[in-house]
Structure formats: C-alpha cells, structure tokens
Scaffold this motif. Structure first.
Motif, PDB file in Angstrom:
ATOM      1  N   VAL A   9      -4.817 -11.547  32.047  1.00 16.80           N
ATOM      2  CA  VAL A   9      -4.400 -12.799  31.410  1.00 16.80           C
ATOM      3  C   VAL A   9      -5.544 -13.322  30.555  1.00 16.80           C
ATOM      4  CG1 VAL A   9      -3.668 -15.168  31.799  1.00 16.80           C
ATOM      5  CG2 VAL A   9      -2.874 -13.388  33.313  1.00 16.80           C
ATOM      6  N   GLU A  10      -5.215 -13.629  29.310  1.00 20.99           N
ATOM      7  CA  GLU A  10      -6.189 -14.221  28.395  1.00 20.99           C
ATOM      8  C   GLU A  10      -5.876 -15.717  28.294  1.00 20.99           C
ATOM      9  OE1 GLU A  10      -7.445 -12.319  24.435  1.00 20.99           O
ATOM     10  OE2 GLU A  10      -5.969 -13.857  23.909  1.00 20.99           O
ATOM     11  N   ILE A  11      -6.880 -16.551  28.525  1.00 22.03           N
ATOM     12  CA  ILE A  11      -6.680 -18.002  28.551  1.00 22.03           C
ATOM     13  C   ILE A  11      -7.591 -18.656  27.519  1.00 22.03           C
ATOM     14  CG2 ILE A  11      -6.805 -20.072  29.981  1.00 22.03           C
ATOM     15  CD1 ILE A  11      -6.644 -18.176  32.413  1.00 22.03           C
ATOM     16  N   LYS A  12      -7.035 -19.627  26.782  1.00 20.22           N
ATOM     17  CA  LYS A  12      -7.853 -20.436  25.867  1.00 20.22           C
ATOM     18  C   LYS A  12      -8.169 -21.742  26.564  1.00 20.22           C
ATOM     19  CE  LYS A  12      -6.547 -18.402  21.611  1.00 20.22           C
ATOM     20  NZ  LYS A  12      -6.616 -18.513  20.209  1.00 20.22           N
ATOM     21  N   VAL A  13      -9.461 -22.067  26.638  1.00 17.16           N
ATOM     22  CA  VAL A  13      -9.930 -23.254  27.366  1.00 17.16           C
ATOM     23  C   VAL A  13     -10.709 -24.152  26.415  1.00 17.16           C
ATOM     24  CG1 VAL A  13     -11.293 -24.053  29.322  1.00 17.16           C
ATOM     25  CG2 VAL A  13     -10.138 -21.852  29.463  1.00 17.16           C
ATOM     26  N   ARG A  14     -10.358 -25.452  26.438  1.00 23.74           N
ATOM     27  CA  ARG A  14     -11.125 -26.449  25.682  1.00 23.74           C
ATOM     28  C   ARG A  14     -12.051 -27.134  26.677  1.00 23.74           C
ATOM     29  NH1 ARG A  14      -7.734 -30.738  23.980  1.00 23.74           N
ATOM     30  NH2 ARG A  14      -6.492 -29.077  23.287  1.00 23.74           N
ATOM     31  N   ARG A  15     -13.325 -26.891  26.530  1.00 29.28           N
ATOM     32  CA  ARG A  15     -14.329 -27.439  27.445  1.00 29.28           C
ATOM     33  C   ARG A  15     -14.556 -28.930  27.170  1.00 29.28           C
ATOM     34  NH1 ARG A  15     -14.353 -23.986  31.540  1.00 29.28           N
ATOM     35  NH2 ARG A  15     -14.702 -21.876  30.839  1.00 29.28           N
ATOM     36  N   PRO A  16     -15.141 -29.653  28.150  1.00 29.88           N
ATOM     37  CA  PRO A  16     -15.372 -31.104  27.974  1.00 29.88           C
ATOM     38  C   PRO A  16     -16.227 -31.442  26.751  1.00 29.88           C
ATOM     39  CG  PRO A  16     -15.690 -30.495  30.267  1.00 29.88           C
ATOM     40  CD  PRO A  16     -15.486 -29.229  29.501  1.00 29.88           C
ATOM     41  N   ASN A  17     -17.095 -30.530  26.320  1.00 32.25           N
ATOM     42  CA  ASN A  17     -17.931 -30.811  25.145  1.00 32.25           C
ATOM     43  C   ASN A  17     -17.189 -30.551  23.831  1.00 32.25           C
ATOM     44  OD1 ASN A  17     -17.826 -28.049  25.063  1.00 32.25           O
ATOM     45  ND2 ASN A  17     -20.031 -27.720  25.249  1.00 32.25           N
ATOM     46  N   GLY A  18     -15.871 -30.160  23.889  1.00 23.83           N
ATOM     47  CA  GLY A  18     -15.066 -29.957  22.696  1.00 23.83           C
ATOM     48  C   GLY A  18     -15.010 -28.505  22.236  1.00 23.83           C
ATOM     49  N   GLU A  19     -15.815 -27.659  22.816  1.00 24.05           N
ATOM     50  CA  GLU A  19     -15.850 -26.248  22.443  1.00 24.05           C
ATOM     51  C   GLU A  19     -14.628 -25.518  23.018  1.00 24.05           C
ATOM     52  OE1 GLU A  19     -18.568 -22.558  23.829  1.00 24.05           O
ATOM     53  OE2 GLU A  19     -19.636 -24.378  23.246  1.00 24.05           O
ATOM     54  N   THR A  20     -14.035 -24.627  22.252  1.00 28.43           N
ATOM     55  CA  THR A  20     -12.894 -23.837  22.708  1.00 28.43           C
ATOM     56  C   THR A  20     -13.340 -22.397  22.884  1.00 28.43           C
ATOM     57  OG1 THR A  20     -11.353 -25.244  21.504  1.00 28.43           O
ATOM     58  CG2 THR A  20     -10.547 -23.097  22.171  1.00 28.43           C
ATOM     59  N   GLU A  21     -13.007 -21.820  24.044  1.00 33.27           N
ATOM     60  CA  GLU A  21     -13.361 -20.421  24.282  1.00 33.27           C
ATOM     61  C   GLU A  21     -12.172 -19.665  24.860  1.00 33.27           C
ATOM     62  OE1 GLU A  21     -15.946 -19.595  27.791  1.00 33.27           O
ATOM     63  OE2 GLU A  21     -16.182 -21.779  27.783  1.00 33.27           O
ATOM     64  N   THR A  22     -12.194 -18.370  24.654  1.00 33.94           N
ATOM     65  CA  THR A  22     -11.156 -17.490  25.181  1.00 33.94           C
ATOM     66  C   THR A  22     -11.745 -16.706  26.346  1.00 33.94           C
ATOM     67  OG1 THR A  22     -10.207 -17.277  22.977  1.00 33.94           O
ATOM     68  CG2 THR A  22      -9.543 -15.655  24.600  1.00 33.94           C
ATOM     69  N   VAL A  23     -11.030 -16.745  27.492  1.00 37.46           N
ATOM     70  CA  VAL A  23     -11.544 -16.157  28.725  1.00 37.46           C
ATOM     71  C   VAL A  23     -10.489 -15.218  29.308  1.00 37.46           C
ATOM     72  CG1 VAL A  23     -12.402 -16.693  31.042  1.00 37.46           C
ATOM     73  CG2 VAL A  23     -12.808 -18.283  29.175  1.00 37.46           C
ATOM     74  N   ILE A  24     -10.925 -14.086  29.852  1.00 40.25           N
ATOM     75  CA  ILE A  24     -10.051 -13.220  30.640  1.00 40.25           C
ATOM     76  C   ILE A  24     -10.207 -13.670  32.087  1.00 40.25           C
ATOM     77  CG2 ILE A  24      -9.576 -10.865  31.392  1.00 40.25           C
ATOM     78  CD1 ILE A  24      -9.002 -11.240  28.456  1.00 40.25           C
ATOM     79  N   HIS A  25      -9.089 -14.051  32.729  1.00 36.57           N
ATOM     80  CA  HIS A  25      -9.171 -14.559  34.101  1.00 36.57           C
ATOM     81  C   HIS A  25      -9.635 -13.439  35.031  1.00 36.57           C
ATOM     82  CE1 HIS A  25      -8.226 -16.570  37.838  1.00 36.57           C
ATOM     83  NE2 HIS A  25      -8.047 -17.687  37.137  1.00 36.57           N
ATOM     84  N   PRO A  26     -10.630 -13.724  35.894  1.00 34.72           N
ATOM     85  CA  PRO A  26     -11.191 -12.658  36.734  1.00 34.72           C
ATOM     86  C   PRO A  26     -10.293 -12.205  37.888  1.00 34.72           C
ATOM     87  CG  PRO A  26     -12.240 -14.748  37.219  1.00 34.72           C
ATOM     88  CD  PRO A  26     -11.337 -14.985  36.042  1.00 34.72           C
ATOM     89  N   LYS A  27      -9.352 -13.054  38.342  1.00 32.39           N
ATOM     90  CA  LYS A  27      -8.555 -12.695  39.511  1.00 32.39           C
ATOM     91  C   LYS A  27      -7.055 -12.593  39.242  1.00 32.39           C
ATOM     92  CE  LYS A  27     -11.785 -14.591  42.842  1.00 32.39           C
ATOM     93  NZ  LYS A  27     -11.987 -15.530  43.914  1.00 32.39           N
ATOM     94  N   ILE A  28      -6.530 -13.410  38.363  1.00 32.62           N
ATOM     95  CA  ILE A  28      -5.086 -13.434  38.117  1.00 32.62           C
ATOM     96  C   ILE A  28      -4.766 -12.440  37.006  1.00 32.62           C
ATOM     97  CG2 ILE A  28      -3.155 -14.851  37.351  1.00 32.62           C
ATOM     98  CD1 ILE A  28      -4.604 -17.250  38.567  1.00 32.62           C
ATOM     99  N   ASP A  29      -3.747 -11.579  37.270  1.00 30.57           N
ATOM    100  CA  ASP A  29      -3.381 -10.593  36.254  1.00 30.57           C
ATOM    101  C   ASP A  29      -2.044 -10.897  35.578  1.00 30.57           C
ATOM    102  OD1 ASP A  29      -1.701 -10.020  38.330  1.00 30.57           O
ATOM    103  OD2 ASP A  29      -2.088  -7.876  38.352  1.00 30.57           O
ATOM    104  N   TYR A  30      -1.321 -11.924  36.043  1.00 32.12           N
ATOM    105  CA  TYR A  30      -0.069 -12.324  35.405  1.00 32.12           C
ATOM    106  C   TYR A  30       0.127 -13.814  35.653  1.00 32.12           C
ATOM    107  CZ  TYR A  30       4.773 -12.311  33.892  1.00 32.12           C
ATOM    108  OH  TYR A  30       5.937 -12.572  33.215  1.00 32.12           O
TER     109      TYR A  30
END
Length: 140
Positions: A9-30
């Motif tokens: 699973v690829e997740i887009k996260v907006r951090r509290p400082n306003g930065e947006t990053e794309t993360v592959i979840h380490p445990k969830i696959d769906y």
C-alpha cells in the motif's frame, strides 16, 4: 506461482509541518476505506499528520505451468486451462451467487454443445402461438 514483488500500500501523508510525502506502509499490504479512516483518525490523535490518499499496489507474480493445470468440470480429466474451452457459470458460495469459470475438455464440450439441438423449446412453442393483429370477425 512465484511472487516477484509482494503487494503493498502506497500512502500520501501530509505532515504537521505542511510537507507531503509518499510512504509504503511497512505492515499493511491491502487497505480499504474503513481501515483508511481508522488509521487517519489515529494519526491525527498522535499528531503525526493526516493521510490524504492511498493506493493498493498488486503483487507481481510469475506463473508456472503447474498453475494452469485443472480438471474438466464434467468428466474430471486433467487439462490445461489456458487452451481448454471455458464458460462463465453461476455458483453459490457463502450464501451468495458468484460467477465462476468452468473448464471443459473437447469431448465434453462437444457433448454439451449438442444437448438440446433439434428439440422444440418452450420459447419456440410460445412464439408459434402469437396472435395476429388481423381481426377474426368482420365488422358490419
């Protein structure tokens, strides 16, 4: 079947400082929408940011010849499902109707194709009884 790349699973996260990053979840696959909402609420409570979107990435697999071995639904002979005749049929699974693919060998396919040939069906009998629009009596 040999798994070359597992699903993830690829997740887009907006951090509290306003930065947006794309993360592959380490445990969830769906991920589903319900799970997405739950994780998003937990992240906001923890102050780690907010998830904006997710994308499920399917696994990349290499199929082997043994993965294509199947049996004829009618006679049980072994066959190669890549070249065998198949048709979609309905079956019950867990109380629901699901569509399945049934595979047949050439001999059984010929038998099934000839079932009912030359027989008068109920639909044909009803079609022959269709009334004409012409009046049956003469009006004066």
């Amino acid at each position: 079947m040999r798994v070359i790349t597992p699903r993830k699973v690829e997740i887009k996260v907006r951090r509290p400082n306003g930065e947006t990053e794309t993360v592959i979840h380490p445990k969830i696959d769906y991920m589903t929408d319900g799970l997405f909402r739950q994780i998003n609420q937990a992240m906001e409570k923890a102050g780690r940011g907010q998830m904006t979107s997710y994308r499920n990435i399917e696994a990349v697999v290499e199929m082997e010849d043994s993965d294509y071995q199947g049996r004829c639904e009618r006679c049980g002979d072994s066959l190669d499902t890549r070249t065998a005749y198949n048709q979609k049929e309905w079956s019950r699974f867990g109380g629901k109707k699901v569509q399945v693919i049934a595979h047949y060998c050439d001999r059984c396919h010929k038998v099934l194709a000839n079932v009912g040939l030359g027989e008068a069906t109920e639909l044909e009998q009803r079609a022959s009884r269709v009334q004409s629009y012409e009046p049956t009596t003469k009006q004066d």
